[in-house]
Scaffold this motif. Structure first.
Motif, PDB file in Angstrom:
ATOM      1  N   SER A  81       1.427   1.732  -4.826  1.00  0.00           N
ATOM      2  CA  SER A  81       2.170   0.551  -4.394  1.00  0.00           C
ATOM      3  C   SER A  81       3.434   0.881  -3.606  1.00  0.00           C
ATOM      4  O   SER A  81       3.925   0.032  -2.859  1.00  0.00           O
ATOM      5  N   HIS A 132       2.142  -2.607   1.562  1.00  0.00           N
ATOM      6  CA  HIS A 132       2.651  -2.104   0.282  1.00  0.00           C
ATOM      7  C   HIS A 132       3.449  -3.159  -0.476  1.00  0.00           C
ATOM      8  O   HIS A 132       3.849  -2.925  -1.621  1.00  0.00           O
ATOM      9  N   HIS A 133       3.653  -4.312   0.133  1.00  0.00           N
ATOM     10  CA  HIS A 133       4.372  -5.399  -0.535  1.00  0.00           C
ATOM     11  C   HIS A 133       3.434  -6.503  -1.032  1.00  0.00           C
ATOM     12  O   HIS A 133       3.899  -7.440  -1.675  1.00  0.00           O
ATOM     13  N   ARG A 135      -1.615  -3.494  -2.050  1.00  0.00           N
ATOM     14  CA  ARG A 135      -0.633  -2.477  -2.453  1.00  0.00           C
ATOM     15  C   ARG A 135      -1.194  -1.533  -3.514  1.00  0.00           C
ATOM     16  O   ARG A 135      -0.767  -0.384  -3.615  1.00  0.00           O
TER      17      ARG A 135
END
Length: 333
Positions: free
Chosen positions: A238, A310-311, A316
């Motif tokens: 993540s 990744h958000h 993520r």
């Protein structure tokens, strides 16, 4: 010895070619062109060009590298009414390809041959699935051939009893090798060119000679041999920023579980409790086309384009995303 593969960036071709027929089949060639070109051009078709359809979430093995071994899912088999709804919509709106598995072993499903036959009758150009081949016998093999399955991908690690049974827990090396070889003979006896047989190994060994020995062990039995990256299904990716990497799949595919839940792709394979986001909803209540063009799906595409995956759940946590980004970072060293 190995070639990059546009079918799946984490897969390498060791020998053969599953899509040789694309040179002579206009619709198959069109499908492969869209698979290659749609993600970089960010082309969103009316409908996903491919669907991963989970015929069953039940598996008879406990492989250590598989998320299904350590995670808890809802278990069941897809009924034909739901399958027909999926295929009918897809056939009308531009679906080219279906893969009849996600987390389970398709040969467990008692109606798998009927599902294949129905999809082919509806004009789906590429119908295939992965199997561990433990249940591949004379009767099931004949049913797959007669149903006109396009590709059969057998997941098989190693070329010795010790290595194979350590990685395919619950299977017998000699029995599965025999099943595969007998299936090839059965195809020849019946004069069948389909399904194309792929032998596929996870890259479980750091030994540089592993893939050569794997290819030598299987010889001329498979039409194609491939190797896929070993991914840590339980890893936490993540915090990894994409660094320019973009996932191709939001422009290509959706995944439908056995009970009709629509997910992004087959890499959303952590336990159901791992996510706050629970999918796009159920296709019993909405169309796949609506999901494909939904605000949720557009947010996922936008996050890939902007480099902010990744958000965003579920991307993520994705082991495919993490593996590809780490490969990219290693290549820059």
């Amino acid at each position: 010895m190995t070639d990059a593969c546009d079918e799946n960036p984490n897969m390498r071709i060791i020998a053969g070619d599953s899509f040789a027929a694309a040179q002579h089949d206009a619709r198959l060639g069109e499908y492969r062109r869209k698979w290659r070109d749609n993600p970089p051009s960010r082309t969103v078709e009316r409908f996903p060009i491919h669907l991963d359809i989970e015929s069953t979430s039940i598996c008879n093995l406990k492989c250590p590298f598989c998320a299904g071994t350590n995670e808890t899912y809802s278990y069941g088999i897809m009924n034909f009414e739901l399958f027909r709804k999926i295929v009918d919509e897809g056939a009308e709106k531009g679906l080219y390809s279906i893969k009849l598995n996600f987390r389970g072993e398709p040969l467990i499903h008692p109606g798998i041959a009927g599902m294949i036959a129905y999809a082919k009758e509806k004009g789906i150009v590429d119908v295939f699935f992965n199997t561990n081949a433990t249940l591949l016998n004379e009767a099931s093999g004949k049913a797959l051939i007669e149903a006109s399955l396009d590709r059969l991908i057998v997941s098989f690690e190693g070329y010795s009893k010790v290595v194979y049974e350590r990685n395919r827990v619950g299977a017998c090396f000699e029995d599965v090798v025999d099943n595969i070889r007998k299936f090839v003979v059965q195809k020849k006896t019946l004069g069948a060119s389909r399904p194309v047989l792929r032998l596929q190994t996870v890259n479980i060994s750091g030994d540089s000679g592993y893939l050569n020995r794997y290819r030598e062990f299987w010889g001329e039995y498979p039409d194609e041999i491939t190797c896929i990256d070993l991914r840590d299904e339980e890893g936490d990716y993540s915090c990894l920023e994409p660094g320019g990497w973009q996932c191709p799949y939001p422009w290509l595919r959706l995944c439908i579980t056995w009970d009709g839940t629509a997910l992004t792709c087959p890499f959303m394979n952590r336990g159901e409790g791992a996510y706050t986001w629970k999918g796009f909803g159920n296709i019993r209540e909405t169309s796949i086309e609506e999901i494909w063009h939904s605000p949720d799906m557009e947010r996922i595409r936008a996050s890939q384009t902007a480099g902010t995956s990744h958000h965003l759940e579920p991307c993520r946590f994705c082991s495919y995303r993490g593996t590809e980004i780490l490969k990219q970072e290693r290549g820059k060293v």
